[in-house]
Every structure is written in structure tokens, then in C-alpha cells.
Design a protein around this motif. Sequence first.
Motif, PDB file in Angstrom:
ATOM      1  N   ASP A  60       0.832  -1.196   0.000  1.00 48.66           N
ATOM      2  CA  ASP A  60       0.000   0.000   0.000  1.00 48.66           C
ATOM      3  C   ASP A  60       0.873   1.255   0.000  1.00 48.66           C
ATOM      4  O   ASP A  60       0.515   2.272  -0.591  1.00 48.66           O
ATOM      5  CB  ASP A  60      -0.900   0.029   1.244  1.00 48.66           C
ATOM      6  CG  ASP A  60      -1.842  -1.157   1.324  1.00 48.66           C
ATOM      7  OD1 ASP A  60      -2.541  -1.415   0.333  1.00 48.66           O
ATOM      8  OD2 ASP A  60      -1.866  -1.825   2.378  1.00 48.66           O
ATOM      9  N   TYR A  61       2.011   1.148   0.699  1.00 46.97           N
ATOM     10  CA  TYR A  61       2.924   2.277   0.830  1.00 46.97           C
ATOM     11  C   TYR A  61       4.363   1.823   0.622  1.00 46.97           C
ATOM     12  O   TYR A  61       4.748   0.730   1.053  1.00 46.97           O
ATOM     13  CB  TYR A  61       2.830   2.911   2.226  1.00 46.97           C
ATOM     14  CG  TYR A  61       1.482   3.486   2.565  1.00 46.97           C
ATOM     15  CD1 TYR A  61       1.144   4.779   2.171  1.00 46.97           C
ATOM     16  CD2 TYR A  61       0.545   2.747   3.288  1.00 46.97           C
ATOM     17  CE1 TYR A  61      -0.097   5.330   2.482  1.00 46.97           C
ATOM     18  CE2 TYR A  61      -0.699   3.276   3.610  1.00 46.97           C
ATOM     19  CZ  TYR A  61      -1.011   4.564   3.206  1.00 46.97           C
ATOM     20  OH  TYR A  61      -2.242   5.098   3.512  1.00 46.97           O
ATOM     21  N   VAL A  62       5.142   2.671  -0.020  1.00 43.75           N
ATOM     22  CA  VAL A  62       6.604   2.535  -0.025  1.00 43.75           C
ATOM     23  C   VAL A  62       7.126   3.595   0.924  1.00 43.75           C
ATOM     24  O   VAL A  62       6.822   4.777   0.774  1.00 43.75           O
ATOM     25  CB  VAL A  62       7.198   2.730  -1.433  1.00 43.75           C
ATOM     26  CG1 VAL A  62       8.708   2.940  -1.354  1.00 43.75           C
ATOM     27  CG2 VAL A  62       6.875   1.533  -2.312  1.00 43.75           C
ATOM     28  N   VAL A  63       7.896   3.157   1.918  1.00 47.54           N
ATOM     29  CA  VAL A  63       8.404   4.074   2.943  1.00 47.54           C
ATOM     30  C   VAL A  63       9.933   4.039   2.925  1.00 47.54           C
ATOM     31  O   VAL A  63      10.535   2.960   3.028  1.00 47.54           O
ATOM     32  CB  VAL A  63       7.887   3.694   4.341  1.00 47.54           C
ATOM     33  CG1 VAL A  63       8.412   4.690   5.374  1.00 47.54           C
ATOM     34  CG2 VAL A  63       6.366   3.648   4.358  1.00 47.54           C
ATOM     35  N   ILE A  64      10.528   5.214   2.807  1.00 46.50           N
ATOM     36  CA  ILE A  64      11.987   5.282   2.748  1.00 46.50           C
ATOM     37  C   ILE A  64      12.534   6.056   3.938  1.00 46.50           C
ATOM     38  O   ILE A  64      12.115   7.180   4.224  1.00 46.50           O
ATOM     39  CB  ILE A  64      12.460   5.943   1.436  1.00 46.50           C
ATOM     40  CG1 ILE A  64      12.046   5.071   0.248  1.00 46.50           C
ATOM     41  CG2 ILE A  64      13.976   6.148   1.441  1.00 46.50           C
ATOM     42  CD1 ILE A  64      12.533   5.560  -1.080  1.00 46.50           C
ATOM     43  N   GLY A  65      13.471   5.400   4.624  1.00 43.36           N
ATOM     44  CA  GLY A  65      14.234   6.026   5.698  1.00 43.36           C
ATOM     45  C   GLY A  65      15.709   5.784   5.428  1.00 43.36           C
ATOM     46  O   GLY A  65      16.072   5.018   4.536  1.00 43.36           O
ATOM     47  N   LEU A  66      16.559   6.415   6.202  1.00 44.46           N
ATOM     48  CA  LEU A  66      17.994   6.238   6.012  1.00 44.46           C
ATOM     49  C   LEU A  66      18.368   4.766   6.129  1.00 44.46           C
ATOM     50  O   LEU A  66      17.966   4.084   7.062  1.00 44.46           O
ATOM     51  CB  LEU A  66      18.766   7.054   7.053  1.00 44.46           C
ATOM     52  CG  LEU A  66      20.283   7.023   6.902  1.00 44.46           C
ATOM     53  CD1 LEU A  66      20.721   7.692   5.608  1.00 44.46           C
ATOM     54  CD2 LEU A  66      20.952   7.696   8.101  1.00 44.46           C
ATOM     55  N   ASP A  67      19.126   4.274   5.163  1.00 42.84           N
ATOM     56  CA  ASP A  67      19.548   2.876   5.141  1.00 42.84           C
ATOM     57  C   ASP A  67      21.012   2.818   4.721  1.00 42.84           C
ATOM     58  O   ASP A  67      21.346   3.042   3.559  1.00 42.84           O
ATOM     59  CB  ASP A  67      18.670   2.080   4.161  1.00 42.84           C
ATOM     60  CG  ASP A  67      18.923   0.585   4.238  1.00 42.84           C
ATOM     61  OD1 ASP A  67      19.989   0.180   4.753  1.00 42.84           O
ATOM     62  OD2 ASP A  67      18.057  -0.185   3.774  1.00 42.84           O
TER      63      ASP A  67
ATOM     64  N   ILE B 215      18.582   9.604  -0.759  1.00 41.88           N
ATOM     65  CA  ILE B 215      18.050   8.290  -1.162  1.00 41.88           C
ATOM     66  C   ILE B 215      16.657   8.463  -1.778  1.00 41.88           C
ATOM     67  O   ILE B 215      16.338   7.912  -2.835  1.00 41.88           O
ATOM     68  CB  ILE B 215      17.974   7.340   0.051  1.00 41.88           C
ATOM     69  CG1 ILE B 215      19.369   7.106   0.626  1.00 41.88           C
ATOM     70  CG2 ILE B 215      17.323   6.015  -0.340  1.00 41.88           C
ATOM     71  CD1 ILE B 215      19.362   6.340   1.935  1.00 41.88           C
ATOM     72  N   THR B 216      15.838   9.259  -1.108  1.00 42.58           N
ATOM     73  CA  THR B 216      14.483   9.519  -1.592  1.00 42.58           C
ATOM     74  C   THR B 216      14.497  10.159  -2.974  1.00 42.58           C
ATOM     75  O   THR B 216      13.689   9.818  -3.842  1.00 42.58           O
ATOM     76  CB  THR B 216      13.747  10.438  -0.599  1.00 42.58           C
ATOM     77  OG1 THR B 216      13.747   9.840   0.695  1.00 42.58           O
ATOM     78  CG2 THR B 216      12.316  10.692  -1.038  1.00 42.58           C
ATOM     79  N   ALA B 217      15.448  11.077  -3.182  1.00 41.83           N
ATOM     80  CA  ALA B 217      15.535  11.776  -4.463  1.00 41.83           C
ATOM     81  C   ALA B 217      15.804  10.826  -5.621  1.00 41.83           C
ATOM     82  O   ALA B 217      15.308  11.036  -6.735  1.00 41.83           O
ATOM     83  CB  ALA B 217      16.620  12.847  -4.392  1.00 41.83           C
ATOM     84  N   ALA B 218      16.585   9.770  -5.361  1.00 39.85           N
ATOM     85  CA  ALA B 218      16.872   8.799  -6.417  1.00 39.85           C
ATOM     86  C   ALA B 218      15.596   8.090  -6.868  1.00 39.85           C
ATOM     87  O   ALA B 218      15.352   7.923  -8.072  1.00 39.85           O
ATOM     88  CB  ALA B 218      17.900   7.780  -5.924  1.00 39.85           C
ATOM     89  N   VAL B 219      14.772   7.690  -5.906  1.00 42.25           N
ATOM     90  CA  VAL B 219      13.515   7.004  -6.235  1.00 42.25           C
ATOM     91  C   VAL B 219      12.542   7.966  -6.905  1.00 42.25           C
ATOM     92  O   VAL B 219      11.857   7.615  -7.873  1.00 42.25           O
ATOM     93  CB  VAL B 219      12.890   6.380  -4.966  1.00 42.25           C
ATOM     94  CG1 VAL B 219      11.528   5.770  -5.270  1.00 42.25           C
ATOM     95  CG2 VAL B 219      13.830   5.327  -4.376  1.00 42.25           C
ATOM     96  N   SER B 220      12.500   9.181  -6.412  1.00 40.87           N
ATOM     97  CA  SER B 220      11.611  10.194  -6.992  1.00 40.87           C
ATOM     98  C   SER B 220      12.006  10.517  -8.431  1.00 40.87           C
ATOM     99  O   SER B 220      11.147  10.649  -9.315  1.00 40.87           O
ATOM    100  CB  SER B 220      11.644  11.456  -6.127  1.00 40.87           C
ATOM    101  OG  SER B 220      10.739  12.414  -6.613  1.00 40.87           O
TER     102      SER B 220
END
Length: 256
Positions: free
Chosen positions: A114-121, A164-169
Amino acid sequence: MKHYEGYLIDLDGTMYRGNEKIDAAPRFIRTLQEKDIPYLFLTNNASLTQKQITEKLNGFDIPARAEDVFSTAIATATFLGRKKKGARCFVIGEEGLHNAFQKEGLEIVQNNADYVVIGLDRHLTYDKLAAACLEIRAGAKFISTNSDLAIPREDGLYPGNGAITAAVSASTGVEPVFVGKPESIIMNEALRIIGTDKSRTIMVGDNYKTDIQAGIRAGLDTLMVFTGISKREDIGNLPDMPTYHVDTLDDWIKKM
């Protein structure tokens, strides 16, 4: 200066600097305790659990319990838990994020999310990024714990969760919903927990772009302290001034 009935307090740069102690921090927290003023530590760090953050604070002689800590991991979990109970979530992140989602009863899955959630990894792989992109393209809603592009370390600035989020976006063309400071989601969640009126709650932090902007956007008074990122010489160039600013929290204690 008016009396504040609740304090939302940033961590890195305000309570400590990386692994370095800020001398005024323990005195400030003990003053709040002596005056019986509730407080909540607010951090964009989603990688650590409440227990781990509490242990770090205690290591700097700062009184803290697990329930005094509110991270973007917890804010994200509670935010999504209210949106959809038991939601299926594809998660990029570390122990703190996984722990918060499990406590909230959210299901961590590898597909049909339902959701993709990104945090520091810090164990990020290409395969994780690819899977996140596929889930978003399949219709999953895109959530990110925070937009911090860089995070300070002793030897310089490292890539933050925002990078990291920017890469997926960039790959999907989808902009995420950000939860952490300076966004209002984490502030609203924190206010629910601390239980004090917005007009009598103050946000304390060292970073104008995150901590102080979060307070301003949420309609709170703000206290900027010059023990971290923002410096006194920056004051004249700020578009919206913090309500108060001090060199150290010892200066604030004298006014309480």
C-alpha cells in the motif's frame, strides 16, 4: 517572555553534537523536570529505536526515558497506522523504522504494498531501490521519513535520507509525502503525544531549515540555539525570525 507548558526539543546540535557533549543540555532538561514542564525529544533520525536514542542521551548525562523520544520512524508509523490499519508497507530503512512499524501493527512486505516508505539505510542496495520504484509504479503511495539531503558526521557531511528519496523520486517521477522536520506531520503527531496547547508549546533546535522552520510552519513559538548548524551571524539573513535565539541553553535557563 511567556511561560511555556510544553517543549519539543531537537537532538543533534541541541542536546549533543554527534558524539560530543553539549554541557548546557543536561542542566536544561533537569530544569524542565524541576519545574514539572513536559517535554518530548524530536528527531529526524529514523534509524535508531527509542531505547537506543535514550541510551545515547543518558550517556551524555541527559535524563531521558524511551517514551520521551519521538523520531520520524514513530511519527511515520503512527501517521500511516491512522490512515490504514495494518497497511502493507515496503520499507527501506534500519532497525528504528522496522521496530516502529512492527509496534504499530503495520505489515512489512516485499510486494503488493500500500505504501513505499523510505528512511535512512546504510545498507542500501540497487535492488532495494529498484523494488521501491516498481512498487510505486504499481500504485503504492510514496512516503519518506525526512528530506535531509546530508547528515553531519565527525569527518564531514554524509548522504542523508533525502538523497536516497531523491533517487527514487527521479526514477519514478513521483514526489513523496515527507513526514519529518520541517514538515507539519511530525509536529502534529508530537503535539498529540505531549498534550499541550500549541500556543503554549515551544520548539527548540539548532537548525533553522529543519527545527525552526518546523515550528514556524506548525504555528509554534521557536527557540534557536547556536550550538549546532545555524550560527549567530545567520540571523540577519533569515526570512522568518525565530521567536527567540540564544547562544546556549544556559542563557535560556536564566529566563525561565
